[in-house]
Design an enzyme around this catalytic site. Structure first.
Site, PDB file in Angstrom:
ATOM      1  N   PHE A  85     109.007 -15.003  16.262  1.00  0.00           N
ATOM      2  CA  PHE A  85     110.022 -15.345  17.262  1.00  0.00           C
ATOM      3  C   PHE A  85     111.290 -14.535  16.942  1.00  0.00           C
ATOM      4  O   PHE A  85     111.614 -14.333  15.764  1.00  0.00           O
ATOM      5  CB  PHE A  85     110.292 -16.851  17.200  1.00  0.00           C
ATOM      6  CG  PHE A  85     111.240 -17.364  18.229  1.00  0.00           C
ATOM      7  CD1 PHE A  85     110.837 -17.532  19.544  1.00  0.00           C
ATOM      8  CD2 PHE A  85     112.547 -17.701  17.892  1.00  0.00           C
ATOM      9  CE1 PHE A  85     111.719 -18.023  20.510  1.00  0.00           C
ATOM     10  CE2 PHE A  85     113.431 -18.190  18.843  1.00  0.00           C
ATOM     11  CZ  PHE A  85     113.012 -18.343  20.154  1.00  0.00           C
ATOM     12  N   ALA A 112     114.388 -14.881  16.558  1.00  0.00           N
ATOM     13  CA  ALA A 112     115.415 -15.376  15.646  1.00  0.00           C
ATOM     14  C   ALA A 112     114.933 -15.529  14.206  1.00  0.00           C
ATOM     15  O   ALA A 112     115.732 -15.844  13.320  1.00  0.00           O
ATOM     16  CB  ALA A 112     115.942 -16.719  16.147  1.00  0.00           C
ATOM     17  N   LYS A 113     113.651 -15.299  13.957  1.00  0.00           N
ATOM     18  CA  LYS A 113     113.113 -15.446  12.606  1.00  0.00           C
ATOM     19  C   LYS A 113     113.558 -14.274  11.723  1.00  0.00           C
ATOM     20  O   LYS A 113     113.982 -13.232  12.222  1.00  0.00           O
ATOM     21  CB  LYS A 113     111.584 -15.508  12.636  1.00  0.00           C
ATOM     22  CG  LYS A 113     111.011 -16.634  13.477  1.00  0.00           C
ATOM     23  CD  LYS A 113     111.421 -18.006  12.989  1.00  0.00           C
ATOM     24  CE  LYS A 113     110.737 -19.100  13.810  1.00  0.00           C
ATOM     25  NZ  LYS A 113     111.292 -20.435  13.552  1.00  0.00           N
ATOM     26  N   PRO A 114     113.418 -14.420  10.396  1.00  0.00           N
ATOM     27  CA  PRO A 114     113.806 -13.308   9.519  1.00  0.00           C
ATOM     28  C   PRO A 114     113.140 -11.987   9.872  1.00  0.00           C
ATOM     29  O   PRO A 114     113.751 -10.928   9.779  1.00  0.00           O
ATOM     30  CB  PRO A 114     113.383 -13.802   8.132  1.00  0.00           C
ATOM     31  CG  PRO A 114     113.539 -15.290   8.214  1.00  0.00           C
ATOM     32  CD  PRO A 114     113.105 -15.636   9.616  1.00  0.00           C
TER      33      PRO A 114
END
Length: 369
Positions: free
Chosen positions: A181, A183-185
């Site tokens: 996704f 917004a993930k790292p």
């Protein structure tokens, strides 16, 4: 001010990302193109697992893992109530029953001692969650599961790039699951996810389930679904991957600086022994959270709450019979956690501005800590 900045890395690596996208457009192999296999190869090597299976989302990856393990009606799957709903919603979707276990207050991850007591003859799997960016204590969890012959699915949606006693996230258990996704790292520009395992037979089964239950067209030995990772997203991830480790290191430095600047004012996150932390979110605990969040908003600092309500308090899980007070550590965390801006491109100036605002916002409530 951005809470999570996904625009800067695109600007910095625009040429590489655009070239990767146009290569896919030129070839026209939009489904299961060669970029998917190449990404799987590189990520498996990075994690230290034999196999990586790219899938359409982190939620889909968890569901495929349960299906591959044969979890179904009459089975129980243990997980935590303090997490995003996808961790638990996939359990009833395959016909099984979620069994919640409380977390440890310092790590926000599953409490191994309480895990022991939750295992029954019906327990078919355990889904651990590496919350906020650090891994659970697998040196204690894995022996418990092994004693009972129960497989563990490591939900590493927030911890890709982290380590637990030198073991990379996604390779600590039988199956690792992560999310790409945005917004993930390590994020793409849409939905995406991956599964990891070193078990050849399990990998083959998960690959088959990903494509409607079969790896050969018109031959379906398993019940499956459409869980394929889009070629375009795989190409974007391949373009971003060479820069990922630098971003992990930046997150660690930023998290450590936040801790130094805020430790006297709020309950800062604790990095557990043997762990590294990728700070998918920078989350502290504070009394009078709503007032503090409002004060920060007035000062131009965005905040978020991960998560304001535990899963056992959600209407969809009311039939499980849990009530308020069933998981006191999780419930207390849900009332106190607050996240502030965190991404690899924060500057020291940004952090000083943010932490000054936090100090000003919490000062009236310091006596309540």
């Amino acid at each position: 001010m951005e809470f999570i900045d996904i625009k800067t890395p695109y600007r910095l690596h625009k040429q590489e990302i655009d070239q990767a996208i146009h290569k896919v457009l030129d070839k026209g192999a939009f489904i299961m193109g060669e970029e998917v296999a190449e990404l799987e190869k590189q990520l498996a090597a990075y994690v230290g697992a034999k196999h990586c299976i790219g899938v359409s989302s982190g939620t889909c990856s968890l569901m495929i893992a349960l299906m591959a393990l044969g979890v179904g009606p009459g089975d129980e799957v243990i997980t935590v109530p303090f997490t995003w709903i996808s961790t638990a919603e996939v359990i009833p979707l395959v016909g099984a029953k979620p069994v919640f276990v409380d977390i440890e207050s310092d790590s926000y991850n599953i409490d191994p001692e309480k895990l022991k007591r939750a295992i029954t003859k019906k327990t078919k799997a355990i889904i651990t969650v590496n919350l906020f960016g650090q891994m659970a204590d697998y040196s204690r969890i894995n022996p418990i599961a092994e004693e009972h012959g129960i497989p563990i699915i490591e939900d590493a949606a927030q911890s890709f790039g982290a380590k637990n006693n030198q073991t990379m996230s996604c390779s600590a258990t039988l199956i690792g699951s992560t999310s790409f996704f945005p917004a993930k790292p390590f994020g793409c520009y849409g939905d995406g996810g991956a599964l990891f395992t070193s078990d050849d037979q399990l990998a083959a089964k998960m690959r088959a389930i990903r494509t409607h239950g079969g790896e050969v067209r018109h031959h379906h030995p398993y019940l499956g679904l459409n869980g394929r990772l889009d070629t375009m997203q795989a190409a974007i991830l391949l373009a971003k991957f060479p820069h990922f480790q630098k971003e992990v290191e930046a997150r660690q430095q930023l998290g450590e600086r936040y801790n130094r600047l805020l430790e006297e004012f709020v309950s800062t996150p604790r990095i557990m022994p043997g762990n590294t932390h990728v700070f998918a979110q920078y989350t502290f605990r504070v009394s009078a959270r709503e007032e503090v969040a409002k004060a920060l908003k007035e000062r131009g600092v965005p905040t978020a709450i991960y998560y304001p309500k535990c899963l056992h308090e959600q209407p969809v899980f009311s039939s499980l019979g849990y009530g308020k007070g069933s998981f006191p550590v999780s419930e207390k965390a849900a009332q106190e956690v607050l996240s502030i801006p965190m991404h690899p491109y924060l500057t020291e100036k940004d952090q000083l501005l943010i932490t000054t605002a936090v100090k000003e916002a919490v000062s009236p409530f310091m006596s309540l800590r």
